[in-house]
Design an enzyme around this catalytic site. Sequence first.
Site, PDB file in Angstrom:
ATOM      1  N   CYS A  83       0.828  -1.223   0.000  1.00  0.00           N
ATOM      2  CA  CYS A  83       0.000   0.000   0.000  1.00  0.00           C
ATOM      3  C   CYS A  83       0.855   1.263   0.000  1.00  0.00           C
ATOM      4  O   CYS A  83       0.322   2.379  -0.088  1.00  0.00           O
ATOM      5  CB  CYS A  83      -0.933   0.006   1.199  1.00  0.00           C
ATOM      6  SG  CYS A  83      -2.011  -1.432   1.253  1.00  0.00           S
ATOM      7  N   LYS A 326      -9.939   6.586   4.371  1.00  0.00           N
ATOM      8  CA  LYS A 326     -11.267   6.180   4.846  1.00  0.00           C
ATOM      9  C   LYS A 326     -12.397   6.697   3.969  1.00  0.00           C
ATOM     10  O   LYS A 326     -13.295   5.947   3.596  1.00  0.00           O
ATOM     11  CB  LYS A 326     -11.459   6.675   6.293  1.00  0.00           C
ATOM     12  CG  LYS A 326     -12.844   6.475   6.852  1.00  0.00           C
ATOM     13  CD  LYS A 326     -13.159   4.999   7.033  1.00  0.00           C
ATOM     14  CE  LYS A 326     -14.623   4.661   6.904  1.00  0.00           C
ATOM     15  NZ  LYS A 326     -15.170   4.665   5.560  1.00  0.00           N
ATOM     16  N   HIS A 330      -9.101   4.069  -1.127  1.00  0.00           N
ATOM     17  CA  HIS A 330      -7.743   3.532  -1.007  1.00  0.00           C
ATOM     18  C   HIS A 330      -7.436   2.574  -2.161  1.00  0.00           C
ATOM     19  O   HIS A 330      -7.383   1.355  -1.975  1.00  0.00           O
ATOM     20  CB  HIS A 330      -7.612   2.852   0.367  1.00  0.00           C
ATOM     21  CG  HIS A 330      -6.250   2.318   0.688  1.00  0.00           C
ATOM     22  ND1 HIS A 330      -5.082   2.821   0.161  1.00  0.00           N
ATOM     23  CD2 HIS A 330      -5.872   1.292   1.512  1.00  0.00           C
ATOM     24  CE1 HIS A 330      -4.046   2.134   0.624  1.00  0.00           C
ATOM     25  NE2 HIS A 330      -4.507   1.200   1.440  1.00  0.00           N
TER      26      HIS A 330
END
Length: 382
Positions: A83, A326, A330
Amino acid sequence: MREVAVIGTGITKFGELWDKSIKDIFVEAALKAIDDASIDHIDSIYVGAMSGGLFVGQEHLGAVMADYLGMAPVPATRVESACASGGMSFKQAYLDVASGNSEIVLAGGVEKMNDGADVTAALASAADQEYEVYNGITFPGLYAMIANAHMYEYKTTREQIAAVAVKNHKNGSNNPNAQFRNQITIEQVLNSSLVADPLRLLDCSPVTDGAAAVILCSMDVAKKLSKNFAKIIASTQASDSIALYQRKSFTTLNAVTKAADLAYKLTGLKPSDIDFAEVHDCFTIAEIVVFEDLGFCEKGFGGSAVVEGMTSLDGKIPINTSGGLKSKGHPVGATGIAQIIELSEQLTGKAGKRQVKNARIGLAQNMGGSGASCTINILEAV
Ligand code: COA
């Protein structure tokens, strides 16, 4: 090393982009960034992507994107760090320009997560396979263990953790590219479906398609092309054990503290000199832990900082003004670049309703897995 600036940005809408391919969205973001920077050539391209292979069956994304952009034979490199792939792509582009190797570079990030792959399994490929994943743990599960440890060690409450999601959805409601622009309440977070105790649906970043790109260049070129841009004053990274169980503590992320220490040392800045930050809130508890590990408050006080408004848009140090992972979404490989775009918009006064007053110095923190890799970039208004 010479000074490097960010002179152009481009981003797609984040969300479920059913009618576009991974190539379409990367090219859309890249062309927007090229147009924004008013440039007619690029010396090299970096593409941050966690796993084109597992999500859509397409690897070799450096060459794929250069070709689809019509820019081959420009050197094109895919960068992977789970990520944190986007943040690492930015760092490689920064080094390319800072070293004098290239004059103008495109750093992008992309992920297409909604095209039918087993997303939870694909994401779990970034965790330790031989012990963690073999025993059935997923990323929501790993961050749930971090949340439980933080609640036990520091008496952090469920409501404090939920307040991160409430704040980030409020910020995201003012971001036209965000996946979720609805505002939510603490009660909605606490009553949403349980995912991995104590984390609920509204504590999690969503599954997202999206791409983002920025143009970096030397200060000489930047001054010729633009009057309003930001410069990069630190770009650092660090790593930690891939498996959570091997760490001394679940509530301190060593890769974050190490990368932050290095960035503060390089710049001579203290945490209190940072005006705002984008941090990696893949789960609400992550924002609290990272906020503490960046030195913005004493260890254990990250939860109360959110509830007391310290991290709100008008607070002492606004966090995730973009909506964060959030609310904004993402798309894992694109996230680190999207954070840089928020920094750039804030530092050039283009953030609209999300604008932080007198924003001069912004920090972006992007991490992979449960914090096994972390990159920190600090940008300053020119
Ligand atoms: N936040 C807010 N709303 C969300 C959401 C989120 N994270 N995820 C899904 N939703 C919404 C959907 O839009 C949908 O709304 P609708 O019914 O109005 O259409 C509803 O919740 C159900 O969506 P669905 O896609 O069926 O949810 P899911 O149960 O399949 O997935 C999670 C939910 C939380 C499990 C999934 O988003 C997830 O795995 N997130 C974590 C991703 C991750 O681990 N990233 C890497 C971090 S290291």
